[in-house]
Motif scaffolding. Structure first.
Motif, PDB file in Angstrom:
ATOM      1  N   ASN A   3       0.733  -1.135   0.069  1.00 12.77           N
ATOM      2  CA  ASN A   3      -0.162   0.055  -0.047  1.00 12.77           C
ATOM      3  C   ASN A   3       0.997   1.480  -0.058  1.00 12.77           C
ATOM      4  O   ASN A   3       0.388   2.327   0.740  1.00 12.77           O
ATOM      5  CB  ASN A   3      -1.048   0.017   1.019  1.00 12.77           C
ATOM      6  CG  ASN A   3      -0.282   0.188   2.456  1.00 12.77           C
ATOM      7  OD1 ASN A   3       1.185   0.176   2.671  1.00 12.77           O
ATOM      8  ND2 ASN A   3      -1.110   0.371   3.607  1.00 12.77           N
ATOM      9  N   ILE A   4       1.962   1.260  -0.531  1.00  9.38           N
ATOM     10  CA  ILE A   4       2.960   2.376  -0.860  1.00  9.38           C
ATOM     11  C   ILE A   4       3.676   2.421   0.706  1.00  9.38           C
ATOM     12  O   ILE A   4       5.034   2.422   0.594  1.00  9.38           O
ATOM     13  CB  ILE A   4       2.485   3.544  -1.185  1.00  9.38           C
ATOM     14  CG1 ILE A   4       1.800   3.593  -2.401  1.00  9.38           C
ATOM     15  CG2 ILE A   4       3.591   4.640  -1.247  1.00  9.38           C
ATOM     16  CD1 ILE A   4       1.110   4.705  -2.838  1.00  9.38           C
TER      17      ILE A   4
ATOM     18  N   GLN B 284      -8.014   1.352  -7.900  1.00 12.75           N
ATOM     19  CA  GLN B 284      -7.447   0.290  -7.170  1.00 12.75           C
ATOM     20  C   GLN B 284      -5.951   0.877  -6.596  1.00 12.75           C
ATOM     21  O   GLN B 284      -5.541   0.542  -5.501  1.00 12.75           O
ATOM     22  CB  GLN B 284      -7.096  -0.894  -7.932  1.00 12.75           C
ATOM     23  CG  GLN B 284      -8.361  -1.843  -7.828  1.00 12.75           C
ATOM     24  CD  GLN B 284      -9.189  -2.170  -6.612  1.00 12.75           C
ATOM     25  OE1 GLN B 284      -8.633  -2.220  -5.639  1.00 12.75           O
ATOM     26  NE2 GLN B 284     -10.361  -2.294  -6.457  1.00 12.75           N
TER      27      GLN B 284
ATOM     28  N   PHE C  91      -4.465   4.081  -6.716  1.00 12.06           N
ATOM     29  CA  PHE C  91      -4.345   5.369  -6.177  1.00 12.06           C
ATOM     30  C   PHE C  91      -5.490   5.752  -5.199  1.00 12.06           C
ATOM     31  O   PHE C  91      -5.437   6.729  -4.575  1.00 12.06           O
ATOM     32  CB  PHE C  91      -4.228   6.507  -7.251  1.00 12.06           C
ATOM     33  CG  PHE C  91      -3.019   6.221  -8.126  1.00 12.06           C
ATOM     34  CD1 PHE C  91      -1.807   6.301  -7.297  1.00 12.06           C
ATOM     35  CD2 PHE C  91      -3.074   5.684  -9.320  1.00 12.06           C
ATOM     36  CE1 PHE C  91      -0.528   5.777  -8.150  1.00 12.06           C
ATOM     37  CE2 PHE C  91      -1.983   5.491 -10.208  1.00 12.06           C
ATOM     38  CZ  PHE C  91      -0.646   5.584  -9.609  1.00 12.06           C
ATOM     39  N   TYR C  92      -6.622   5.395  -5.400  1.00 11.78           N
ATOM     40  CA  TYR C  92      -7.844   5.416  -4.431  1.00 11.78           C
ATOM     41  C   TYR C  92      -7.468   4.383  -2.964  1.00 11.78           C
ATOM     42  O   TYR C  92      -7.776   4.923  -2.118  1.00 11.78           O
ATOM     43  CB  TYR C  92      -9.143   5.164  -5.070  1.00 11.78           C
ATOM     44  CG  TYR C  92      -9.922   6.484  -5.505  1.00 11.78           C
ATOM     45  CD1 TYR C  92      -9.146   7.778  -5.450  1.00 11.78           C
ATOM     46  CD2 TYR C  92     -11.269   6.463  -5.837  1.00 11.78           C
ATOM     47  CE1 TYR C  92      -9.810   8.892  -6.121  1.00 11.78           C
ATOM     48  CE2 TYR C  92     -11.609   7.581  -6.417  1.00 11.78           C
ATOM     49  CZ  TYR C  92     -11.006   8.895  -6.284  1.00 11.78           C
ATOM     50  OH  TYR C  92     -11.682   9.834  -6.708  1.00 11.78           O
ATOM     51  N   PHE C  93      -7.427   3.253  -3.271  1.00 10.65           N
ATOM     52  CA  PHE C  93      -7.440   2.302  -2.350  1.00 10.65           C
ATOM     53  C   PHE C  93      -6.029   1.616  -2.035  1.00 10.65           C
ATOM     54  O   PHE C  93      -5.896   0.911  -1.161  1.00 10.65           O
ATOM     55  CB  PHE C  93      -8.118   0.952  -2.879  1.00 10.65           C
ATOM     56  CG  PHE C  93      -9.643   1.529  -3.412  1.00 10.65           C
ATOM     57  CD1 PHE C  93     -10.513   2.471  -2.623  1.00 10.65           C
ATOM     58  CD2 PHE C  93     -10.125   0.924  -4.495  1.00 10.65           C
ATOM     59  CE1 PHE C  93     -11.541   2.879  -3.013  1.00 10.65           C
ATOM     60  CE2 PHE C  93     -11.516   1.431  -5.143  1.00 10.65           C
ATOM     61  CZ  PHE C  93     -12.243   2.307  -4.327  1.00 10.65           C
ATOM     62  N   ASN C  94      -5.061   2.042  -2.830  1.00  9.61           N
ATOM     63  CA  ASN C  94      -3.677   1.785  -2.541  1.00  9.61           C
ATOM     64  C   ASN C  94      -3.475   0.315  -2.491  1.00  9.61           C
ATOM     65  O   ASN C  94      -2.622  -0.248  -1.935  1.00  9.61           O
ATOM     66  CB  ASN C  94      -3.213   2.455  -1.077  1.00  9.61           C
ATOM     67  CG  ASN C  94      -3.081   3.928  -0.984  1.00  9.61           C
ATOM     68  OD1 ASN C  94      -2.728   4.619  -2.066  1.00  9.61           O
ATOM     69  ND2 ASN C  94      -3.200   4.502   0.101  1.00  9.61           N
ATOM     70  N   HIS C  95      -4.126  -0.391  -3.374  1.00 13.44           N
ATOM     71  CA  HIS C  95      -4.098  -1.833  -3.688  1.00 13.44           C
ATOM     72  C   HIS C  95      -2.932  -1.961  -5.042  1.00 13.44           C
ATOM     73  O   HIS C  95      -3.506  -2.161  -5.897  1.00 13.44           O
ATOM     74  CB  HIS C  95      -5.100  -2.545  -4.099  1.00 13.44           C
ATOM     75  CG  HIS C  95      -6.096  -2.348  -2.896  1.00 13.44           C
ATOM     76  ND1 HIS C  95      -7.586  -2.509  -2.907  1.00 13.44           N
ATOM     77  CD2 HIS C  95      -5.894  -2.540  -1.529  1.00 13.44           C
ATOM     78  CE1 HIS C  95      -7.753  -2.531  -1.800  1.00 13.44           C
ATOM     79  NE2 HIS C  95      -7.009  -2.482  -0.834  1.00 13.44           N
TER      80      HIS C  95
END
Lengths: 435, 296
Positions: free
Chosen positions: B48-49, B258, B260-264
């Motif tokens: 997730n970064i 997926q 950049f909104y949810f970091n998957h």
């Protein structure tokens, strides 16, 4: 080829060395001149508040210098903070922590537990009632955030539009809302286009839009429940179905438009009679549409509802990041931010409600509320607010709710019960996928 | 022979060639090769970064094949292609035939048709949002003025993707008009003269000379439109956010959400890989068809 490789490696080494040198030059200040970096929300009022507070602090504490910086502009504060955690460039203190993103910050080890400071309990409880404070305790029994301000989501109504439509009492229940909407939503000039709508919501399925319609309405309809109970999805219940049914009826009976509004906020343009927002909206209306006379009341609830009306608090809290080299000093600065005098500044400058149990009884605030009765409405609602579950994948779960809300409420393609069942099922699937 | 010896043995002007390609090599390594390798590694991880990468094996792919939104986004993209490609080819061919004939102000028309291509995609999309607005849009005002019912261009799942396809066609048609014009100019005039002597009319000339001679151009346009269509992103991102009811959720938009909104990041990389395979398969099929046509 070897020559090329040598050139490339040499180039990379030079670049890296240059990078390291720059890093060193911008490193932390020596211990004798302790400096704390403070990130504040990047809106005009909060920047002004932060500047005022930081000047006051720096005058009182020349040995601990605080440097204020608005959170770098991006799509959201959460994105910026996550990027900062990844790059180890977080500030010491930030006062714009959304509880819904706390899990991500914690999981990455980005925050320090504030209850490690011996006076945390006394500081927090002197300000926030224990029952409310406990909702911010995380799964590992610690507090990583100090509740700072709340923006109870309430219903704004345009007094003139209500009066002209012959609506005397402000709706408190869903039925009363529909009855008022029947009169208010109309084509005034007879051109076949509706000129005044009862309400309007952005029809794009954006997850955070649900923080200002479904979520506060759900908290209200369920008497203060949140989306999760004991880490399990718990919103597939009658309260959620009631909320979807309410919005479905708003669209089906054409009280809300299925359109994209252009050219500004339709409430400020007097194209819609009600809006659901927090106290930040007060200054926006006063600034951009000062002619509008408006009032603020709790959100409508199901007809069978009894007791106080709960809502979403849209909390923004304070946290200290684990990159800090001066945690004690940072904690002192946090305590400074939440003192009663500075909470008064939060009200005066930023028009936002401090998370205090004594807002309406502490004499320090009485003059302000006497002069700002609209803000007093928000202060009265503050004890009945709920925050956000510190659950992983909250954004994706809100996205799932948003998709079902759109199918059911806006387009009427699913029954409320089916839509809530689907949203809960997808939320469980998301939790399972990411476990 | 080592690389250094090889380099020394080159004549000076041969060596300088390597210096010229060096900037591109650096660009390629940094912005193409590295992201490709990294995304390949990502596919098998959860990341997730901010947290350390966690090995999950094929879990991202198992999720992908059980994710209804993946199939939905694929179906939406294919629907977009099914509308966009024939529409684009037909409109571009029609306009290029008109522009190829002797019409007045031909140069002006050519410039006008190319104009949307050079305007920013976001600007074009915002303009079309105004046109398509259900209650206040110009198109619906024109319809109601003529006594016709309003059309829910972007707010009905059945209309939204065709509306986006029409907008994308308007935006890109200029490029394809230019390609067709080049194709038309390359058709030898003698073929038309000979057919005239043989008694062929305009229709027969179009069907038996123009279209067959434009076949390579048509195929190029189909391949380019396919690749461009699979990367559909700006239009649904700005116009509809993927709605209504996920009817405009394209593959690229789903990958973006997926990542950049949810970091998957791992799941987004897996989605990207699968979409890349699908594009590859579609383009290979098209290429086979082109080669078959050429040999026939």
């Amino acid at each position: 080829v070897r020559f090329l490789l040598n050139t490339l490696i040499s180039g990379l080494l030079i670049a890296l060395t240059a990078g390291c040198a720059r890093d060193g030059a911008a490193g932390p200040a020596p211990a004798s001149s302790r400096e704390i970096t403070y990130w504040a929300a990047p809106n005009t009022q909060e920047i002004e508040l932060a500047e005022t507070l930081v000047v006051a602090w720096n005058q009182l504490h020349p040995e601990i210098h605080v440097r204020m910086q608005p959170i770098p502009v991006s799509q959201s504060t959460e994105e910026v903070l996550l990027a900062a955690i990844a790059g180890h460039t977080t500030p010491d203190v930030c006062s714009n922590i959304w509880p819904g993103a706390l899990h991500d910050y914690m999981q990455s080890g980005g925050l320090i537990a504030l209850d490690r400071f011996s006076d945390f309990d006394s500081v927090a409880l002197s300000r926030t009632p224990r029952e409310l404070l406990e909702t911010f305790r995380t799964g590992d029994s610690h507090f990583y955030q100090l509740p700072w301000k709340t923006n109870p989501v309430m219903m704004f109504y345009n007094e003139r539009l209500f009066r002209e439509a012959g609506v005397d009492s402000i709706p408190r229940t869903y039925s009363e809302y529909f009855a008022a909407a029947e009169k208010i939503t109309r084509d005034i000039d007879g051109d076949g286009q509706t000129d005044v709508w009862m309400g309007e919501r952005v029809i794009r399925p954006i997850w955070w839009q649900r923080l200002f319609d479904f979520y506060p309405f759900y908290i209200g309809a369920s008497n203060g429940s949140m989306l999760f109970r004991k880490d399990e999805v718990a919103f597939d219940n009658q309260a959620a179905v009631d909320v979807f049914s309410f919005f479905r009826e708003c669209y089906a009976r054409r009280f809300y438009p299925r359109t994209f509004f252009q050219g500004g906020d339709p409430f400020n343009l007097e194209k819609k009679a009600t809006d659901f927002a927090g106290p930040w909206q007060v200054s926006q209306i006063q600034k951009f549409a000062p002619q509008i006379k408006f009032g603020v009341v709790p959100l409508p609830v199901p007809d069978s509802h009894t007791g106080p009306v709960y809502t979403s608090g849209d909390y923004k809290n304070i946290a200290i990041f684990s990159t800090t080299r001066h945690s004690e000093e940072a904690w002192e600065f946090v305590k400074f931010l939440v003192s009663p005098r500075h909470d008064l500044l939060l009200l005066r400058i930023a028009n936002q409600i401090p998370v205090r149990g004594d807002l309406l009884t502490n004499p320090i605030f009485s003059e302000y509320f006497a002069k700002n009765p609209i803000m007093a409405s928000f202060a009265r609602e503050a004890p009945y607010t709920r925050g956000m579950d510190a659950a992983p994948d909250l954004r994706e779960i809100f996205d799932a709710i948003s998709q079902e809300y759109e199918s059911c409420a806006i387009y009427g393609r699913k029954s409320p019960a089916e839509a809530i069942r689907n949203a809960a099922s997808r939320a469980r699937m998301i939790a399972e996928w990411n476990r | 022979v080592t690389g250094l010896h090889f380099f020394r043995r080159l004549r000076p002007h041969g060596r300088s060639g390597y210096w010229f390609i060096l900037p591109y090599c650096i660009f390629f390594l940094a912005f193409v090769a590295y992201p490709l390798v990294f995304s390949f590694i990502l596919m098998f991880h959860r990341w997730n970064i901010v947290s350390p990468m966690e090995w999950v094996g094929l879990k991202n792919f198992l999720r992908l094949f059980s994710d209804p939104l993946f199939y939905r986004s694929l179906r939406n993209t294919l629907l977009f292609l099914a509308i966009h490609i024939p529409l684009q080819a037909a409109v571009a061919l029609g306009f290029s035939l008109l522009l190829h004939s002797r019409v007045r102000f031909r140069g002006v028309f050519r410039a006008l048709y190319f104009f949307p291509v050079v305007v920013s995609g976001v600007v074009v999309t915002i303009l079309w949002q105004q046109l398509y607005s259900f209650d206040y849009g110009i198109l619906n005002r024109l319809l109601t003025a003529t006594g016709l019912p309003r059309i829910p261009w972007l707010v009905d799942p059945d209309f939204s993707m065709p509306s986006i396809a029409v907008m994308a066609t308007w935006k890109n048609v200029g490029i394809y008009i230019v390609l067709f014009l080049v194709g038309l100019q390359n058709i030898p005039r003698e073929l038309y003269e000979a057919s005239e002597i043989d008694g062929a009319g305009r229709r027969k000339q179009f069907l038996h000379i123009t279209l067959p001679m434009l076949n390579p151009t048509i195929m190029v346009i189909i391949v380019l439109s396919t690749i461009g269509g699979f990367s559909l992103f700006i239009e649904p991102y700005v116009l509809t956010g993927g709605g209504p009811m996920q009817s405009t959720l394209s593959g690229m938009l789903y990958i973006y959400n997926q990542a950049f909104y949810f970091n998957h990041m791992g799941y987004a990389a897996a989605l990207g890989f699968v979409f890349a395979l699908i594009i590859l398969a579609v383009v290979l099929i098209q290429r086979k068809v082109i080669e078959r046509d050429r040999t026939a």
